[in-house]
Scaffold this active site. Sequence first.
Site, PDB file in Angstrom:
ATOM      1  N   ARG A  86      -0.636 -12.653 -14.122  1.00 50.24           N
ATOM      2  CA  ARG A  86      -0.895 -13.941 -13.473  1.00 50.24           C
ATOM      3  C   ARG A  86      -2.095 -13.792 -12.548  1.00 50.24           C
ATOM      4  NH1 ARG A  86       0.761 -11.800  -8.613  1.00 50.24           N
ATOM      5  NH2 ARG A  86       2.634 -10.549  -8.742  1.00 50.24           N
ATOM      6  N   GLU A 110      -1.890  -2.536 -11.578  1.00 44.99           N
ATOM      7  CA  GLU A 110      -1.686  -1.919 -10.271  1.00 44.99           C
ATOM      8  C   GLU A 110      -1.513  -0.404 -10.406  1.00 44.99           C
ATOM      9  OE1 GLU A 110       0.234  -5.440  -7.583  1.00 44.99           O
ATOM     10  OE2 GLU A 110       1.620  -3.918  -8.295  1.00 44.99           O
ATOM     11  N   GLY A 136      17.510   1.710  -3.988  1.00 43.81           N
ATOM     12  CA  GLY A 136      17.421   2.967  -3.250  1.00 43.81           C
ATOM     13  C   GLY A 136      18.648   3.857  -3.329  1.00 43.81           C
ATOM     14  N   ARG A 145      -3.727 -12.393   5.086  1.00 45.58           N
ATOM     15  CA  ARG A 145      -2.723 -13.408   4.769  1.00 45.58           C
ATOM     16  C   ARG A 145      -2.195 -14.007   6.071  1.00 45.58           C
ATOM     17  NH1 ARG A 145       0.884 -11.658  -0.455  1.00 45.58           N
ATOM     18  NH2 ARG A 145      -0.785 -10.602  -1.598  1.00 45.58           N
ATOM     19  N   LYS A 198       2.105  -7.315   0.581  1.00 43.17           N
ATOM     20  CA  LYS A 198       0.732  -7.110   1.023  1.00 43.17           C
ATOM     21  C   LYS A 198       0.425  -8.032   2.203  1.00 43.17           C
ATOM     22  CE  LYS A 198      -0.322  -6.002  -3.718  1.00 43.17           C
ATOM     23  NZ  LYS A 198      -0.651  -6.624  -5.015  1.00 43.17           N
TER      24      LYS A 198
END
Lengths: 461, 80
Positions: free
Chosen positions: A293, A275, A166, A339, A237
């Site tokens: 993967r 993505e 950043g 999750r 996520k």
Amino acid sequence: MSISSVFIANRGEIAVRINHACRKLGLRTVQAASAADLDSLAARLADAVVEVGPPPAAKSYLDVERMVAAAREAGCDAVHPGYGFLAENADFADAVVAAGMRFIGPSGDAIRLLGDKVAAREVAARAGVPVVPGSDGRIDDVARATALAAEIGFPVMIKAAAGGGGRGIRIAHDASEFARFFPQASGEARAAFGDGGLYVEKVIERARHVEVQILGDGERFVHCYERECSLQRRRQKVWEEAPAFELDQTVRQALCDSAVALAASVGYRGAGTVEYLYDAASREFYFIEVNTRIQVEHPVTEMITGVDLVEQMIRIAGGEPLALGQDDVRIHGHAIECRINAEDPARNFMPGPGTIETLSVPQGAHVRFDSLLYEGYTVPPFYDSLLGKLIVHGADRADCLDKLRHALDGLEVVGVPTTVPLHRALAVDADVRQGRIDTRFLEPWLEQHFKPSNSTPGAAS
Amino acid sequence: MSTQQVVSPLPGTFYRRPSPESPPFKEDGDAVAVGDVIGLVEVMKNFQEVVAEVAGSAIRFVIEDSDAIMAGQLIAEIDP
């Protein structure tokens, strides 16, 4: 298939998942286990267990030589890397092959190419996949940069070419801000990195994260539609869905076709994920990266398509041609994955290892629970906090959310803190139910609903 | 005053340096002030600092960098 015995070079819930897939295919399994994982569920399920070192991953699951040697000595003819650890380590893939075994994933060269951000962006652009408009590399001249920014359209992000973390990033909303920020960013980059080089990229303001599942055998390539993974905390996520909601059919087609084109352009072998950032307002999507993967969130795709992705990747690695044609892959209903982490959402997601005293799992044809848990198991402190994933299937998104709410009510994990209360609150949240979310939704939402000072977390919703 | 023991507040992996490329927070024999960071404990990818609660003339580590550690396990001794 030319595989008979699979070395599982991973741990946790994905090791359990791979074990089940191998069992389904009639393959022998050998589980890698650090000294801390000898009593893990994956180790209990496998036909054999090999201790691969002390608990810290750097000395066990991340030790390439040790893992390859363990797989060979166990008499395995294939290695499944799971996700994380060595899954996207090209040298590991090469070493497995050099030792005479199959790597259940793409070639080392493909991992290397697609793992390099700049090279992957070039691959995507060449395959006709939209990339975030920008300077395509460094741009040092202010006048040229200003002209380019105007052409891309404000706001634009000014980033250090040598950067990371950043530092040196500025967002300019118009040309006058750009003229002011560009030299500042250059100075900051020079101070931080010894290199004042910058590049410029369009800011996608209300982006959603969508990703396309691909399968390829090197010659034939299919997609298994997309997942929506916009609910993220610190870029991790938290909750994933398939398909993405309110995605126009023509956009979906273009998105998924672009992922297949990318896979075909590199002769991809195995399962992978492309993505994207998706801007719902303009209905534009932009390439981010390729993951070479199996992903944590693969079950939502399996729930809506019926394709067993882990089985497919083993078959491909075993030399079988892809048995699926694109027309064989269809979307049925909607799926959501939560999750379940050993973290306390009321205490700023402080992780808490410990012993599982009670475990109750919701049952039903529409519910799946992929986890590393059993009653009496002590969750070790050495690895990430993912305990498992609750996946629910419904006829449509509203039905899926209703079923999810019931499934979450039926999930009880006693002994460690978990993120179940977070998911219960999300499942009934009006914005989540309406699909009014993007990648910046969750963090402010957490501030409001799960502030550490809040004595009744989640009660507000 | 006698030798003080520093024990790990948490189970996890103990690190003597802030990153693999950095020098250790403290070498054996270094003096220690109250509040000095002497190491990190990683618990499920979350890093917690281990801070000296006493000052001393010399610190002596009894475990190595990136060793597994249990809560309450001895990390180092600090001589007065």
